[in-house]
Design an enzyme around this catalytic site. Structure first.
Site, PDB file in Angstrom:
ATOM      1  N   GLU A 102      58.180 -36.843  52.075  1.00  0.00           N
ATOM      2  CA  GLU A 102      57.889 -37.681  50.902  1.00  0.00           C
ATOM      3  C   GLU A 102      59.186 -38.270  50.340  1.00  0.00           C
ATOM      4  OE1 GLU A 102      55.464 -34.604  49.063  1.00  0.00           O
ATOM      5  OE2 GLU A 102      53.735 -35.953  49.078  1.00  0.00           O
ATOM      6  N   GLU A 122      50.898 -29.805  54.691  1.00  0.00           N
ATOM      7  CA  GLU A 122      50.297 -29.265  53.460  1.00  0.00           C
ATOM      8  C   GLU A 122      48.877 -28.777  53.679  1.00  0.00           C
ATOM      9  OE1 GLU A 122      52.271 -31.835  53.604  1.00  0.00           O
ATOM     10  OE2 GLU A 122      53.499 -32.030  51.813  1.00  0.00           O
TER      11      GLU A 122
HETATM   12  C1  3H9 Z   1      54.819 -29.485  49.953  1.00  0.00           C
HETATM   13  O1  3H9 Z   1      55.795 -29.982  50.415  1.00  0.00           O
HETATM   14  C2  3H9 Z   1      54.045 -30.048  48.803  1.00  0.00           C
HETATM   15  C3  3H9 Z   1      54.404 -31.452  48.486  1.00  0.00           C
HETATM   16  O2  3H9 Z   1      53.776 -32.360  49.337  1.00  0.00           O
HETATM   17  C4  3H9 Z   1      53.946 -31.826  47.132  1.00  0.00           C
HETATM   18  C5  3H9 Z   1      54.435 -31.038  45.979  1.00  0.00           C
HETATM   19  C6  3H9 Z   1      54.032 -31.611  44.655  1.00  0.00           C
HETATM   20  N1  3H9 Z   1      59.093 -22.968  50.923  1.00  0.00           N
HETATM   21  O3  3H9 Z   1      58.820 -20.376  59.354  1.00  0.00           O
HETATM   22  P1  3H9 Z   1      60.142 -19.752  59.429  1.00  0.00           P
HETATM   23  C7  3H9 Z   1      60.687 -19.688  54.503  1.00  0.00           C
HETATM   24  S1  3H9 Z   1      54.202 -28.030  50.549  1.00  0.00           S
HETATM   25  C8  3H9 Z   1      59.620 -21.754  50.783  1.00  0.00           C
HETATM   26  O4  3H9 Z   1      60.233 -18.342  59.883  1.00  0.00           O
HETATM   27  P2  3H9 Z   1      60.894 -21.498  61.573  1.00  0.00           P
HETATM   28  C9  3H9 Z   1      59.803 -18.751  55.294  1.00  0.00           C
HETATM   29  O5  3H9 Z   1      58.930 -18.047  54.463  1.00  0.00           O
HETATM   30  C10 3H9 Z   1      55.309 -27.556  51.826  1.00  0.00           C
HETATM   31  N2  3H9 Z   1      59.976 -20.972  51.833  1.00  0.00           N
HETATM   32  O6  3H9 Z   1      61.187 -20.629  60.274  1.00  0.00           O
HETATM   33  C11 3H9 Z   1      60.834 -17.863  55.963  1.00  0.00           C
HETATM   34  O7  3H9 Z   1      61.273 -16.930  55.006  1.00  0.00           O
HETATM   35  P3  3H9 Z   1      61.686 -15.460  55.452  1.00  0.00           P
HETATM   36  C12 3H9 Z   1      55.121 -28.334  53.047  1.00  0.00           C
HETATM   37  C13 3H9 Z   1      59.799 -21.477  53.046  1.00  0.00           C
HETATM   38  O8  3H9 Z   1      62.208 -21.999  62.027  1.00  0.00           O
HETATM   39  C14 3H9 Z   1      62.006 -18.822  56.226  1.00  0.00           C
HETATM   40  O9  3H9 Z   1      61.820 -19.909  55.345  1.00  0.00           O
HETATM   41  N3  3H9 Z   1      55.943 -27.782  54.093  1.00  0.00           N
HETATM   42  C15 3H9 Z   1      59.264 -22.748  53.257  1.00  0.00           C
HETATM   43  O10 3H9 Z   1      60.033 -20.734  62.517  1.00  0.00           O
HETATM   44  C16 3H9 Z   1      62.054 -19.316  57.649  1.00  0.00           C
HETATM   45  O11 3H9 Z   1      60.779 -19.883  57.972  1.00  0.00           O
HETATM   46  C17 3H9 Z   1      55.516 -26.771  54.869  1.00  0.00           C
HETATM   47  O12 3H9 Z   1      54.406 -26.326  54.765  1.00  0.00           O
HETATM   48  C18 3H9 Z   1      58.922 -23.519  52.127  1.00  0.00           C
HETATM   49  N4  3H9 Z   1      58.419 -24.755  52.236  1.00  0.00           N
HETATM   50  O13 3H9 Z   1      60.037 -22.719  61.056  1.00  0.00           O
HETATM   51  C19 3H9 Z   1      56.502 -26.273  55.880  1.00  0.00           C
HETATM   52  N5  3H9 Z   1      59.199 -22.981  54.594  1.00  0.00           N
HETATM   53  O14 3H9 Z   1      62.828 -15.637  56.382  1.00  0.00           O
HETATM   54  C20 3H9 Z   1      56.435 -24.790  55.961  1.00  0.00           C
HETATM   55  C21 3H9 Z   1      59.693 -21.889  55.189  1.00  0.00           C
HETATM   56  O15 3H9 Z   1      62.015 -14.765  54.178  1.00  0.00           O
HETATM   57  N6  3H9 Z   1      57.437 -24.254  56.846  1.00  0.00           N
HETATM   58  N7  3H9 Z   1      60.058 -20.980  54.268  1.00  0.00           N
HETATM   59  O16 3H9 Z   1      60.478 -14.886  56.146  1.00  0.00           O
HETATM   60  C22 3H9 Z   1      57.321 -24.285  58.180  1.00  0.00           C
HETATM   61  O17 3H9 Z   1      56.391 -24.801  58.751  1.00  0.00           O
HETATM   62  C23 3H9 Z   1      58.388 -23.594  58.960  1.00  0.00           C
HETATM   63  O18 3H9 Z   1      59.073 -22.733  58.094  1.00  0.00           O
HETATM   64  C24 3H9 Z   1      59.447 -24.541  59.612  1.00  0.00           C
HETATM   65  C25 3H9 Z   1      60.585 -23.681  60.218  1.00  0.00           C
HETATM   66  C26 3H9 Z   1      58.779 -25.358  60.710  1.00  0.00           C
HETATM   67  C27 3H9 Z   1      60.059 -25.467  58.604  1.00  0.00           C
END
Ligand code: 3H9
Length: 720
Positions: A102, A122
């Site tokens: 975004e 999301e």
């Molecule tokens: C959004 O953006 C809403 C908006 O549109 C509007 C708002 C108004 N936040 O997955 P991993 C942590 S909603 C906080 O093992 P990888 C995760 O818990 C969001 N923490 O790594 C983990 O912590 P820990 C839309 C987050 O390399 C650590 O980071 N975005 C977030 O296998 C490592 O993560 C998503 O839904 C976060 N957003 O994969 C993306 N993301 O080490 C969600 C991760 O303590 N994330 N953490 O266990 C992912 O899909 C994967 O983390 C990503 C990396 C592909 C990025």
């Protein structure tokens, strides 16, 4: 959190919030300050936003979602970026997702490194991209692509994103250097046409038809989920309504999802999945303090469905496999199965044919266990028979090198018993794959009393390497998944006896969100399998089962499935089971009057008067029987935390993600209510000892204010 630097006349805002540069409050604040600072600095002619470390921001900070929102909001930051009089270029690498994308869509230009990807995940969290993602994406891609990407959460690679118009350029080499060159080339250009809020969305004339098609697709593909539908409605609004109105619609649809139970459950599932890989043993060893050994070669024993599936998982990620089968014909059949499955992946464009050839080169066959003498890990996947497994493990112990880890792909058997056949119980584990092993993501890893932390670390790491979600549990009969599922399914048979029909129970549980009701699952798996297991159990107990057997080993027993088996109805493969099929192997199931008749006469024969079984009762008896067992599993330390149980159910049994898993579901129903109903069923359904209420649940239910899930195991006596 956001570093500000100026190089010549380019300001660079570098987001520095490891590990994924989530757009936390401080990052949003940093970006806004950076944009304002660049606006004030006369020297600066253009601004670059880039991520430090492994990625551009991967989204909003999900951990902030349940806390009060702190200014500035993401949209406020985004609008400031768009309003900047100096061109803003987002330079993407890694996974530019959600709020990250975004931010990029508020920027005037977007460039990305070749290996980068973009997407709006999301929907997997039960929400929609609520900082104008649904308003902005269709302005660059048109509604069809935007609806598909946002409602599915699909990530697209840089080249595809370029084709869709999301990116202006894809670069190779140093991203910051390329971004600076790009900034130099656009710094004096007018920004007219670069601010998406003023861009008229394409495809308004066809958006209704596109919406109807996409809606039909998501209702089929994501049955029961609310978010995909709201995503589509929001994109449609973006195309049809003026900009500010479409933003207001997006906010309304976003708020509706965010405040609903589905999103709460899906966000819980996101963190549960990650928590499950952070294992811990009673001795204090954990994922954080134990190093796995390196695995460079493996062996798989058994070339049947499970063995072949496991071998595929390994060779697909480049790990060599020696597949062992006693019978040359079976071995060749297994090798052919593997080759065919990979061939299908090529046909479906999931793998290139060169990659398939490389994978197949890693697969070797052997006609004896001697072939495994040099491998690092063996996964045995033979018939579920303890004596046979012990015999194989005793032989492996003599043949394999002393450092080799020996795993059994068992779904129920005691790992300690299997380990006792070897002189290396510290290197023995269970690795329970779910069928089909090359598709199902769950890997239930089981440790025994003597399994060493290093063995656990190695097999948990191997699970991650092959793309599974590994969950660690302690050995016991059926472990977590099958132990709970057995209770879940048993109730279905008893409710048939009492008054329900297979189609009633299946429909209620499918409406609840299970992918298939237990009777359709039985027909698919083949009813002869269960019959064989029941006969084995009876044999061990020294009793013979009759069609009127009501108790087995002092527990309630339903012989309905035995009657069905005796009628020659063995499931889909015979064209008849709990349902009727047009022909053997056909998919569509029809309720069958013969089955209804059989159930009615069976109830009469065992002296039961049939009654109406309500939908509520079907859900309660199925889920609460499993949940009660789940609390006993926690009590006994078989699972370390409720998240582990939920992840097993989400990935092994298709428990609806929008309910979070059985333990999370219990927390939402309320533990005191669940406990009260379990007590009721314990009183009214005798001879089913699994209804004895869990002591842990009783104690947790006694609190007037329910304790959060991360405190549940603090109340177990035999805590880890
Ligand atoms: C959004 O953006 C809403 C908006 O549109 C509007 C708002 C108004 N936040 O997955 P991993 C942590 S909603 C906080 O093992 P990888 C995760 O818990 C969001 N923490 O790594 C983990 O912590 P820990 C839309 C987050 O390399 C650590 O980071 N975005 C977030 O296998 C490592 O993560 C998503 O839904 C976060 N957003 O994969 C993306 N993301 O080490 C969600 C991760 O303590 N994330 N953490 O266990 C992912 O899909 C994967 O983390 C990503 C990396 C592909 C990025």
């Amino acid at each position: 959190m956001v570093d500000y630097a100026v190089d010549g006349n380019i300001a660079v805002l570098s987001v520095n919030n490891p590990p994924v540069n989530a757009l936390s409050h401080r990052v949003r604040e940093g970006l806004l300050n950076g944009i304002e600072k660049a606006a004030r600095d006369d020297k600066v002619k253009a601004v670059i936003i880039i991520g430090k470390g492994r990625t551009f921001p991967s989204g909003a900070d999900i951990t902030e979602f349940d806390k009060p929102v702190r200014e500035p909001w993401l949209t406020v930051v985004g609008r400031a970026i768009e309003a900047s009089r100096k061109p803003v270029i987002s330079a993407l690498h890694g996974a530019a997702l959600g709020g990250g994308l975004e931010i990029a869509l508020f920027s005037h230009y977007r460039i990305a490194s070749k290996k980068g990807s973009v997407g709006f995940p999301e929907v997997a969290l039960g929400i929609l991209p609520g900082a104008e993602g649904t308003v902005r994406l269709p302005r660059v891609t048109g509604p069809a692509v935007a609806m598909e990407m946002i409602s599915s959460g699909r990530r697209v690679g840089a080249q595809e994103a370029l084709k869709f118009g999301i990116l202006d350029k894809v670069v190779e080499g140093d991203l910051l250097k390329e971004a600076k060159l790009f900034a130099e080339s656009v710094k004096d250009k007018p920004l007219d046409g670069r601010r998406l809020k003023y861009v008229k969305p394409k495809g308004a004339e066809s958006v209704d038809a596109i919406y109807e098609g996409a809606l039909a697709e998501v209702k089929k593909r994501f049955k029961g989920f609310n978010a995909p539908v709201n995503c589509l409605m929001s994109v449609k609004g973006a195309v049809k309504l003026p900009y500010e109105e479409s933003c207001a619609l997006e906010r309304q649809l976003f708020t509706e999802l965010m405040s609903g139970g589905q999103s709460r459950a899906q966000r819980y599932a996101f963190f549960a999945e990650r928590a499950a890989t952070k294992w811990r043993l009673p001795c204090g060893a954990s994922a954080a303090n134990t190093k796995p050994s390196e695995i460079t070669s493996t062996g798989v024993i058994g070339a049947g469905t499970m063995g072949s599936g496991i071998a595929i998982c390994l060779i697909r990620v480049g790990i060599p496999v020696v597949m062992v089968e006693r019978d040359e014909k079976m071995l060749q059949k297994g090798m052919r199965t593997i080759s065919d499955i990979l061939g299908e992946s090529v046909r479906r464009k999931r793998m290139t044919s060169e990659r398939r050839t490389e994978c197949l080169r890693l697969l070797k066959g052997a006609a004896s266990l001697e072939g495994l003498k040099d491998v690092d890990v063996v996964i045995e996947a033979v018939f579920e028979n303890l004596a046979l497994k012990k015999e194989i493990f005793a032989k492996l112990d003599k043949i394999c090198k002393p450092s080799a880890i020996l795993c059994s792909n068992t779904s129920t058997l005691d790992i300690d018993q299997i380990a006792s056949a070897t002189s290396r119980p510290d290197k023995v584990m269970g690795a329970h794959f779910f069928s089909p092993a090359y598709i199902m993501r769950l890997l239930e890893n089981i440790y025994g009393a003597k399994t060493s932390p290093q063995t656990v670390a190695t097999i948990m790491q191997l699970g991650k390497t092959i793309g599974k979600i590994p969950v660690l549990v302690k050995t016991c009969h059926g472990f977590v998944g099958n132990r709970m599922n057995q209770k879940f399914s048993s109730e279905a048979f008893f409710m048939l006896e009492e008054g329900a029909l297979p189609q009633d129970i299946d429909q209620v549980l499918e409406d609840f969100g299970m992918p298939m009701g237990p009777f359709k699952v039985g027909d698919l798996a083949g009813l002869d399998i269960g019959w064989n297991i029941r006969q084995e159990v009876a044999k061990k107990l020294g009793v013979s089962l009759t069609l009127e057997t009501k108790y087995l080993n002092a527990e309630r027993y339903s012989s309905l499935a035995d009657r069905l088996y005796e009628m020659g109805r063995h499931g889909r493969k015979t064209g008849k089971g709990w349902y009727r099929y047009e022909k053997p192997m056909a998919v569509k199931a029809y309720p069958d009057a013969d089955v209804t008749e059989m159930i009615n006469s069976h109830a009469k024969a065992i002296g039961l008067t049939r009654r109406t079984v309500s939908a509520q009762e079907i859900i309660e008896r199925s889920t609460y029987a499993a949940i009660n067992e789940g609390f006993k599993i926690l009590e006994q330390g078989v699972a370390e935390k409720p998240e582990d149980i939920d992840v097993i159910w989400l990935y092994g049994f298709g428990f609806p993600r929008y309910r979070g898993g059985p333990m999370f579901y219990a927390s939402q129903v309320g533990l005191s209510r669940v406990y009260e109903r379990i007590c009721h069923y314990h009183k009214t359904l005798p001879y089913s000892s699994y209804w004895v209420p869990s002591d842990l649940l009783r104690r947790l239910a006694s609190y007037t204010t329910q304790l959060p899930m991360d405190q549940w195991t603090k109340f177990t006596d035999c805590k880890l």
